[in-house]
Design an enzyme around this catalytic site. Sequence first.
Site, PDB file in Angstrom:
ATOM      1  N   LYS A  50      -6.143   5.004   8.038  1.00  0.00           N
ATOM      2  CA  LYS A  50      -4.939   5.711   7.572  1.00  0.00           C
ATOM      3  C   LYS A  50      -5.178   7.217   7.487  1.00  0.00           C
ATOM      4  O   LYS A  50      -4.328   8.014   7.894  1.00  0.00           O
ATOM      5  CB  LYS A  50      -4.517   5.145   6.217  1.00  0.00           C
ATOM      6  N   SER A  53       0.815  -1.219   0.000  1.00  0.00           N
ATOM      7  CA  SER A  53       0.000   0.000   0.000  1.00  0.00           C
ATOM      8  C   SER A  53       0.848   1.270   0.000  1.00  0.00           C
ATOM      9  O   SER A  53       0.318   2.361  -0.225  1.00  0.00           O
ATOM     10  CB  SER A  53      -0.938  -0.003   1.213  1.00  0.00           C
TER      11      SER A  53
END
Length: 821
Positions: free
Chosen positions: A708, A665
């Site tokens: 996040k 990611s």
Amino acid sequence: MSVKKRELRELEPAQLYHACDPGMFEFRTTEELEPLTEILGQARAVEAFQLALDIDAEGYNVFALGRPGTGKRTLVHQMLDQRAASEATPMDWCYVNSFDEPFKPKAISLPPGSGPELSYDMDQLIEDVRTVLPRAFEADEYSQRRQSIEKETFEEQQRELETINKKAEQSGLQVVWTASGVIFNPTKDGEAMSPEELENVPEEERERFKKATEALQQEIVHIMQQAPKVQRQARKAQKELNRDTARRAFEPLIDELIAKYAELPQVVEHLERVKHDLMENAEQLIELHGAGQVQDGSAQAPVAKRLMESSLLRGYQVNVLVSRDPDSGAPVVFEDNPTYHNMTGRIEYMSEMGTLSTDFSLIKAGTLHRANGGYLILEAHRLLQQPYAWETLKRALRAKEICTESLGAALGLVSTVSLEPEPIPLKVKVVLLGSRLLYHLLHESDPDFAELIKVPADFEMNMDRGDEQCGLYARLLATLAAKEKLRPFTREAVARLIEHSSRMAGDAHKLSVHMRGIVDLLTEADHSAKKNGNGAVEPEDVQSAIDAQLFRTDRMQKQMQEGVERGLILVDTGGGTVGQVNGLAVFPFGDSLFGQPTRITATTRMGEGKVIDIEREVELGGPTHSKGVLILQGYLSSRYARNIPLSLSASLVFEQSYGAISGDSASSAELYALLSSIAEIPLKQSLAVTGSVNQPGQVQPIGAVNEKIEGFFDICAMRGLTGEQGVLIPASNVQHLMLRRDVIDAVEQSRFHVYPVETIDEGMELLTGIRAGELDQDNNYPPDSINGIIVQKLRDSALRKKNFLVVSSAEDDSSAEESET
């Protein structure tokens, strides 16, 4: 040529959260809703179960696979209970004594509920035998017949003796019976001769006495030889009398039971064997019974004799292994501790006179016995943890029978004599519960697994979120609340729960069916309502429970945020830096996750076109992360070095990272840092980045996008929001957004921003403020664009490398000439 900078729009507040409107519900509280009877969100698993249950063939057992907490066991129980209630109740099973082979007990099947009845009848029979048998042997008729046998035997012996006496008298001899034998004395006038008189007897007369004596002695020998035969005949007659007396005493009792169980051939056969054995052992029972009575009002019978009587009578009992209520339907059994003996049953021992002994009455049922004719549920990992349990289950399913024996005997480690109970036929559907990993491991490593467990039932973690599904989900919440005896939930609280369920699912268009997490939240929200004095659970109670859950698990997150605030963990939230970007990482804590920004840096230099992943070099990078870094190298080569060699080397690192890094990611963030280092253009540190990338440069979706974003927002809010801060996320992740209220408020006030990006070019424009640039008709990028600058930098690097190689080659040639000279 001037190229316009593409318009990159940030997300609107409405795109950051998919709210649930309480007005869509017609109820006020969940107590108005009907309980949900269907299984929600598991259509695939339900269909798999229906297939396995409908097919009555070997091997159609089920492996229910899915993540822990999805409620597999509860849902499996629910499905099987509904099915089993309408099915026939299986037979009772009993073990009885095998009189011919006591160490091989016989198994008897009976209609459901009949096992205890037969056991009670046999116990009553034993008690009746204890009563009627002594009476029969104490009766006058028995005494007379026994005396008659004894009298006949005595009279026959007396007749033989009288015959000897008469013959002796006719021969002039007198028979004297002594302890040492028989003496024949000659007589005179009916009196025994004295030794002097015997001396005067003529020789002929003495010879006659001798011959007569020898003849009589032979007859006495013959009589003595016939005596055992007479005694045997007497004992035989006595035994026949005992048998006949015993038969007449208890035959009516047994015949009554035979008539009662006439439709059960196995029971009738056993009762006939009991009758025969009772007749054979009637005399012994009488003797033992007599020994057990009180003698003279004081002394008890010896313990050994009483134990013998108990053991003998125990042989007529019935050991009910499994009994069922006739109206209960098929059994559904869950075994929490599937050990070898818990599965197949055990043979117990008892201590008698200092020794261990066993018999059929000490055979105990196992899980397979209790589930026989129905369904057995097992946790796969617990089954595999127990020695020989998995192999035993496979053997039972293949052989279709249950063998009860000790583990030592099964492995051939014990050679002592023990019981060998007759195997019981097995018909059961087995459901194993386990993870997907365990299913695939068994499927690949155990060749028997696919043959015996043919149906996988794959449980979902999420379900679609629509108006109809939200209505069903509300009924699910109502059902769970009623089951757990919680307060009703208002429709506003249900709406908040649905929103949080989407957050749990990590997708605004999905709802979580992670039942453990849902039930925990309902219970804690009910607790909050109780503390607040609410009769029904309000949305504030739900939010209070959510906040409490987060608080219990945020210690590590707060410590890391404190490290950033104190400068121990280096994260910039303003300014610009070349070759440096804020990546977004996520950390697990139990079932929860939290996000945290981490600094990623890149350095470049002249080299051979290799991108060095420092994390991989020190074995901290996982395979997926290493794959992402290799993709960067492919991106650089295909986009910027098609016609020139890629004459640089680069190093990438997660700064202040001391643990393993997995996933890709951060690959887009690494690429941004790499391109910034090549172009020597600073990146905005007020922005953080997440997203993976492919070789064409498309930004791909990642997981935990909400955590996040919130992780970087918390750092920025801690330092003070400037209006320049924000995050770059993959455009395909917009559908997953379910952000916190404070993040949405900041976006609404333009103090924080969320940018969706589809390509690396879009991300570079946001991070640098410079247009990315596109190829013109001559396949060239605008020189003042990011891509144009990168191409020029790479060309300069290739030229410098070429010149360096030429100079190095010339110096090598000069050195060679000097050496020759």
